[in-house]
Design an enzyme around this catalytic site. Structure first.
Site, PDB file in Angstrom:
ATOM      1  N   TYR A   5       0.822  -1.195   0.000  1.00 22.96           N
ATOM      2  CA  TYR A   5       0.000   0.000   0.000  1.00 22.96           C
ATOM      3  C   TYR A   5       0.864   1.257   0.000  1.00 22.96           C
ATOM      4  CZ  TYR A   5      -4.221   2.690   0.823  1.00 22.96           C
ATOM      5  OH  TYR A   5      -5.264   3.559   0.678  1.00 22.96           O
ATOM      6  N   ASN A  26     -15.329   5.317   0.972  1.00 21.72           N
ATOM      7  CA  ASN A  26     -16.049   5.150  -0.303  1.00 21.72           C
ATOM      8  C   ASN A  26     -16.889   6.344  -0.728  1.00 21.72           C
ATOM      9  OD1 ASN A  26     -15.010   2.539  -0.705  1.00 21.72           O
ATOM     10  ND2 ASN A  26     -16.586   1.657   0.610  1.00 21.72           N
ATOM     11  N   GLY A  28     -18.341  -0.681  -3.297  1.00 17.79           N
ATOM     12  CA  GLY A  28     -18.735   0.374  -2.371  1.00 17.79           C
ATOM     13  C   GLY A  28     -18.669   1.742  -2.998  1.00 17.79           C
ATOM     14  N   ASP A  56     -21.064 -10.136 -15.560  1.00 17.59           N
ATOM     15  CA  ASP A  56     -22.252 -10.988 -15.698  1.00 17.59           C
ATOM     16  C   ASP A  56     -22.258 -12.037 -14.599  1.00 17.59           C
ATOM     17  OD1 ASP A  56     -24.603 -11.901 -16.680  1.00 17.59           O
ATOM     18  OD2 ASP A  56     -23.769 -12.821 -18.482  1.00 17.59           O
ATOM     19  N   ARG A  57     -23.450 -12.483 -14.232  1.00 13.95           N
ATOM     20  CA  ARG A  57     -23.617 -13.481 -13.174  1.00 13.95           C
ATOM     21  C   ARG A  57     -25.004 -14.079 -13.281  1.00 13.95           C
ATOM     22  NH1 ARG A  57     -22.012  -9.630  -8.827  1.00 13.95           N
ATOM     23  NH2 ARG A  57     -20.995  -8.732 -10.647  1.00 13.95           N
ATOM     24  N   GLY A  67      -8.516   2.228  -9.067  1.00 16.32           N
ATOM     25  CA  GLY A  67      -8.283   0.857  -8.644  1.00 16.32           C
ATOM     26  C   GLY A  67      -7.854  -0.006  -9.813  1.00 16.32           C
ATOM     27  N   GLY A  68      -7.432  -1.224  -9.511  1.00 16.41           N
ATOM     28  CA  GLY A  68      -6.972  -2.139 -10.551  1.00 16.41           C
ATOM     29  C   GLY A  68      -7.300  -3.574 -10.214  1.00 16.41           C
ATOM     30  N   PHE A  78      -6.718   8.757  -9.148  1.00 18.97           N
ATOM     31  CA  PHE A  78      -7.215   9.349  -7.905  1.00 18.97           C
ATOM     32  C   PHE A  78      -6.930   8.416  -6.741  1.00 18.97           C
ATOM     33  CE2 PHE A  78     -10.329  10.118  -4.554  1.00 18.97           C
ATOM     34  CZ  PHE A  78     -10.164  11.482  -4.362  1.00 18.97           C
ATOM     35  N   TRP A  79      -6.376   8.993  -5.694  1.00 16.22           N
ATOM     36  CA  TRP A  79      -6.138   8.284  -4.434  1.00 16.22           C
ATOM     37  C   TRP A  79      -6.532   9.229  -3.319  1.00 16.22           C
ATOM     38  CZ3 TRP A  79      -0.833   7.582  -1.711  1.00 16.22           C
ATOM     39  CH2 TRP A  79      -0.980   6.689  -0.638  1.00 16.22           C
TER      40      TRP A  79
END
Length: 371
Positions: free
Chosen positions: A94, A167, A195, A217-218, A286-287, A310-311
């Site tokens: 992190y 979030n 979130g 998809d789900r 995010g990744g 963005f962080w």
């Protein structure tokens, strides 16, 4: 207040920590009345002495609770979520790393038990949340400096307060800081059931913005679609649907998005770029796919698309009068001062859940000590 890193089996980890924290809560009882002159008491905390697999390096330990100093606040933790960034921090991956040994957890809500003679911002009974990442919220109670805490209303849902600082704030800042959006403009995002994604849906709806929300998809896709639409999502599409040629017709009935929010990377981020309006911006926070963002040269040249990152922790640092280390007064070896040290790279993301009536309601693992 204060961004989705590599999860490394975060769902399995989440179940593990849910069991640990719930079991912890069941064994914990409410603290006795506390005063600055009381003898030091002991608290329970999830501590790691070195970086690695959280299932192997995190231990449940007893820590000593020091007396409350003049500018200190004694806090009894009420609830603390488990975010991917918490796991990343334990792994050592992190952007901010506490000095070891450290207590896990970056987010949560606690109730003030006692305050020092110089404290003016909070009083016993108030609810407080961490002012910055790295405070170490996976513990039953602690003594923190007043400046490490922010007071929040105690009449909001407990889970909302425990998940307030990451979030929703990430979602709000991304919606406000990169494009001058007006009511009727549209935003496209992936990981829309995360979130941050659910916060984006609700804040965007409150601002009069239209959202295109991409999810994997789900089998129960209709159930998820209905839930996101109940939060204010205008459109919910799957990653597979986003890649179909028919999506060109989709934007005949609504403006092309000027803002894309990417928490996945890889092919998913490429598709977001493909549907952005000329001059639009894609913000990556995010990744989750653990794959790079790939943008074609033609999109950058002929559409003049902008790629940003963005962080939230960096945003807070940039907008704070002066950076301050995070300290607590719980002591056990090197835990007397939990100081956060910046690293060069990473990102924050989180899998919490929806807001209802403009208030966050979490569905991540969290602990709540029984009274």
């Amino acid at each position: 207040m204060w961004g989705c890193g590599a999860l490394l089996g975060a769902r399995t980890r989440s179940r593990l920590w849910r069991e640990v924290l719930v079991a912890w809560g069941r064994r914990w009882s409410a603290a006795a009345p506390y005063s600055a002159s009381a003898e030091p008491s002991r608290v329970r905390a999830l501590v790691y002495g070195h970086h690695g697999d959280p299932a192997k390096v995190v231990e449940l330990k007893d820590l000593e609770l020091a007396a409350v100093g003049g500018s200190d606040v004694h806090v009894r933790m009420l609830a603390a979520p488990i975010n991917p960034s918490d796991i990343n921090m334990i792994q050592g991956n992190y952007g901010l790393l506490p000095k070891l040994p450290a207590v896990g957890g970056n987010e949560g809500v606690g109730q003030v038990v006692a305050v020092g003679s110089s404290v003016t911002g909070v009083k016993p009974g108030d609810w407080v949340i961490p002012a910055n990442a790295g405070l170490g919220t996976w513990r039953t109670e602690a003594v923190f400096s007043e400046e490490a805490l922010i007071g929040v209303p105690s009449d909001i849902p407990l889970q909302s307060a425990a998940t307030l600082s990451v979030n929703p704030c990430t979602a709000y800042r991304m919606l406000m800081d990169f494009e001058q959006l007006q009511p009727g403009d549209s935003v496209i995002q992936n990981a829309s059931n995360s979130g941050v994604g659910q916060a984006v849906i609700q804040i965007a709806a409150a601002l009069g913005l239209r959202t295109v929300n991409v999810v994997r998809d789900r089998p129960d896709i209709q159930k998820l679609t209905d839930r996101l639409k109940s939060l204010g999502a205008e459109h919910v599409v799957t990653e597979e649907e986003l890649r179909k040629p028919e999506m060109k017709n989709f934007f005949k009935d609504m403006p092309q998005p000027r803002l894309a929010l990417n928490c996945v990377g890889g092919k998913s981020s490429t598709e977001l770029l493909r549907h952005l309006a000329p001059g639009g911006t894609m913000v990556t926070y995010g990744g989750m796919a653990k794959q790079p963002v790939i943008a074609s040269v033609s999109q950058l040249i002929f559409k003049d698309l902008k790629l940003r990152g963005f962080w939230l922790s960096q945003w807070k640092k940039d907008h704070s009068p002066e950076p301050e280390p995070v300290h607590d007064s719980s002591s056990s070896g090197g835990l007397a001062a939990q100081k956060v040290t910046p690293r060069a790279e990473t990102e924050e993301s989180h899998g919490v859940a929806p807001m209802k009536g403009r208030r966050v309601v979490a569905s991540v693992a969290y602990f709540r000590p029984e009274k």
